[in-house]
Design a protein around this motif. Structure first.
Motif, PDB file in Angstrom:
ATOM      1  N   TYR A   1       0.826  -1.174   0.004  1.00 50.64           N
ATOM      2  CA  TYR A   1      -0.006   0.019   0.122  1.00 50.64           C
ATOM      3  C   TYR A   1       0.942   1.444   0.127  1.00 50.64           C
ATOM      4  O   TYR A   1       0.320   2.344  -0.683  1.00 50.64           O
ATOM      5  N   LYS A   2       2.114   1.061   0.626  1.00 48.52           N
ATOM      6  CA  LYS A   2       2.815   2.294   0.725  1.00 48.52           C
ATOM      7  C   LYS A   2       3.509   2.553  -0.563  1.00 48.52           C
ATOM      8  O   LYS A   2       3.531   3.563  -1.383  1.00 48.52           O
ATOM      9  N   GLY A   3       3.792   1.458  -1.521  1.00 45.02           N
ATOM     10  CA  GLY A   3       4.244   1.546  -2.772  1.00 45.02           C
ATOM     11  C   GLY A   3       3.468   2.005  -3.538  1.00 45.02           C
ATOM     12  O   GLY A   3       3.682   2.824  -4.603  1.00 45.02           O
ATOM     13  N   GLY A   4       2.205   1.663  -3.599  1.00 47.22           N
ATOM     14  CA  GLY A   4       0.992   1.987  -4.510  1.00 47.22           C
ATOM     15  C   GLY A   4       0.834   3.704  -4.201  1.00 47.22           C
ATOM     16  O   GLY A   4       0.831   4.231  -5.171  1.00 47.22           O
ATOM     17  N   ARG A   5       0.986   4.033  -3.059  1.00 50.94           N
ATOM     18  CA  ARG A   5       0.610   5.504  -2.627  1.00 50.94           C
ATOM     19  C   ARG A   5       1.939   6.370  -3.250  1.00 50.94           C
ATOM     20  O   ARG A   5       1.541   7.384  -3.870  1.00 50.94           O
ATOM     21  N   VAL A   6       2.980   5.946  -2.935  1.00 57.89           N
ATOM     22  CA  VAL A   6       4.253   6.486  -3.688  1.00 57.89           C
ATOM     23  C   VAL A   6       3.914   6.650  -5.194  1.00 57.89           C
ATOM     24  O   VAL A   6       4.473   7.612  -5.843  1.00 57.89           O
ATOM     25  N   ALA A   7       3.533   5.564  -5.854  1.00 56.11           N
ATOM     26  CA  ALA A   7       3.659   5.598  -7.180  1.00 56.11           C
ATOM     27  C   ALA A   7       2.404   6.436  -7.691  1.00 56.11           C
ATOM     28  O   ALA A   7       2.792   7.102  -8.811  1.00 56.11           O
ATOM     29  N   LEU A   8       1.533   6.761  -7.113  1.00 56.52           N
ATOM     30  CA  LEU A   8       0.352   7.897  -7.389  1.00 56.52           C
ATOM     31  C   LEU A   8       1.101   9.200  -7.376  1.00 56.52           C
ATOM     32  O   LEU A   8       0.912   9.985  -8.255  1.00 56.52           O
ATOM     33  N   GLN A   9       1.787   9.329  -6.125  1.00 53.33           N
ATOM     34  CA  GLN A   9       2.422  10.902  -6.087  1.00 53.33           C
ATOM     35  C   GLN A   9       3.379  10.895  -7.355  1.00 53.33           C
ATOM     36  O   GLN A   9       3.775  11.984  -7.680  1.00 53.33           O
ATOM     37  N   VAL A  10       4.250   9.741  -7.573  1.00 56.14           N
ATOM     38  CA  VAL A  10       5.390   9.976  -8.645  1.00 56.14           C
ATOM     39  C   VAL A  10       4.483  10.328  -9.978  1.00 56.14           C
ATOM     40  O   VAL A  10       5.128  11.135 -10.826  1.00 56.14           O
ATOM     41  N   ALA A  11       3.620   9.684 -10.097  1.00 51.34           N
ATOM     42  CA  ALA A  11       2.981   9.782 -11.342  1.00 51.34           C
ATOM     43  C   ALA A  11       2.444  11.352 -11.800  1.00 51.34           C
ATOM     44  O   ALA A  11       2.352  11.818 -12.728  1.00 51.34           O
ATOM     45  N   GLU A  12       2.071  11.983 -10.530  1.00 51.84           N
ATOM     46  CA  GLU A  12       1.601  13.293 -10.549  1.00 51.84           C
ATOM     47  C   GLU A  12       2.825  14.321 -10.594  1.00 51.84           C
ATOM     48  O   GLU A  12       2.772  15.182 -11.564  1.00 51.84           O
TER      49      GLU A  12
END
Length: 397
Positions: free
Chosen positions: A183-194
């Motif tokens: 879940y931490k990895g998924g959240r970071v991925a959303l931040q990086v995408a933005e």
């Protein structure tokens, strides 16, 4: 269970998530006119007077509508405003709702309106909802993601988002995010995408991964969000003749107004991608040593030629500067010489004037002496006079 509404015979999973996603999508465009709509107002008053809708349609389409009433108060004025937008949009797609339904805050009509706008301007597809969803699932499978749905697979396995970001931009996410808390990895991925890919932030992490129940997700919201990644991927990896993406190109970033780059004019629609279930090979092909060495040689030759040209240009500039200095030096010497000659001539003229003045003074002094002596002589002649006749005779003489 979340409330549901049927559109094109498709059940909406979560209206709350969809409302937030539609609101964020609208605000991307409304921001151009410094306007904004709140999620709570999207289907409860934001578009009832037709003013915000007219602004939204103009920015979205890049075209101006006929003059609309910016101070609509009565129901008639509001309906007329909404109808102007509807008349324009009917050139792009068919809708079953009326202007009166929008003015009356009919939520089903508003959701249909937004879906049609998204389908035409963001997804750029004439297909029906289920067909577009199936097409995107097939595309995700084609680029290497093991998914069967747009919403539930990402929710159940947040690491899919890490893998997805790295497919779009190889190496953007570190491997450690694949090994730690998913879940931490998924959240970071959303931040990086933005931040790095400039994908618009239309979904919160909690809407993406936060709840485990199947009815917490919204397929259409995920469809909108994932479509921005597809635009990035397809923009730089066009389809090959066999329908598979090319493997030797890099992926660009979306601009800060990412959604605007995806908007066609109302008359333009793009087709769909060919689907394939085969997973792709790595995005970047390794180059052969010969090609790389030849490129290095070419780069060296190019760099040497560039250095030589720069050196020649510097020497030419140096010579030009030296010539300019010599010319300036000669000009200054000539000017000094001319000034010296002028000064010498002026001194000669002054000396001549002084000499002439001296001679004049001598002559004047002589005249003054002679004049004074003459009067003095007459005085002696008159002074010893003893008779008037002699005086007269001496004076007349």
């Amino acid at each position: 269970m979340a409330s549901v509404v049927k559109t094109e015979s498709f059940v909406v999973e979560n209206l709350d998530v969809r409302r937030k996603a539609y609101t964020a999508w609208c605000n991307i465009y409304l921001n151009d006119r410094k306007l904004k709509v709140k999620s709570s107002k999207l289907t409860h008053g934001a578009f009832t007077d037709g003013i915000l809708l007219a602004n939204f349609v103009e920015v979205l389409s890049g075209r101006m509508l006929p003059r609309w009433n910016s101070k609509a108060k009565s129901r008639k004025q509001k309906i007329e405003n909404v109808q102007l937008s509807m008349d324009f949009l009917h050139q792009c797609f068919y809708s079953t709702f009326s202007a009166e339904e929008i003015v009356d805050n009919d939520e089903e009509a508003l959701f249909e309106l937004f879906w049609n706008l998204i389908r035409f301007y963001t997804l750029k597809s004439p297909l029906k909802m289920n067909e577009i969803i199936s097409e995107h699932v097939a595309w995700l499978q084609d680029i290497g993601l093991p998914v069967q749905t747009l919403a539930y697979d990402f929710q159940r396995n947040p690491l899919l988002m890490v893998i997805f970001v790295n497919i779009i931009r190889p190496g953007l996410m570190e491997d450690k995010y694949l090994k730690g808390d998913p879940y931490k990895g998924g959240r970071v991925a959303l931040q990086v995408a933005e931040s790095d890919l400039h994908v618009p932030h239309i979904l919160e992490a909690d809407d993406f991964f936060g709840v485990e129940s199947d009815d917490s997700q919204d397929t259409l919201s995920m469809l909108i969000y994932l479509s921005y990644f597809k635009t990035l991927y397809v923009a730089k990896v066009p389809s090959s003749p066999r329908g598979k993406p090319r493997q030797d190109t890099e992926t660009p970033e979306l601009s800060s107004t990412a959604s605007h780059a995806q908007n066609p004019s109302p008359s333009g629609r793009s087709g769909t991608l060919a689907n394939s279930s085969a997973a792709p090979s790595p995005l970047v092909k390794p180059h052969s040593p010969k090609k790389s060495s030849s490129k290095k040689k070419e780069a060296k030759v190019t760099s040497k030629g560039k250095v030589k040209r720069e050196k020649e240009e510097k020497e030419e500039k140096f010579e030009e500067n030296e010539k300019e200095k010599e010319e300036l030096k000669k000009e200054s010497e000539e000017e000094v010489k001319e000034k010296k000659e002028e000064t010498a001539e002026e001194k000669e003229e002054e000396e001549e004037e002084k000499q002439g003045n001296g001679e004049d003074e001598k002559v004047n002094r002589g005249r003054e002496k002679a004049h004074h002596h003459h009067h003095h002589h007459l005085y002696h002649l008159y002074h010893p006079a003893t008779s008037l006749a002699i005086s007269i005779s001496l004076t007349s003489h």
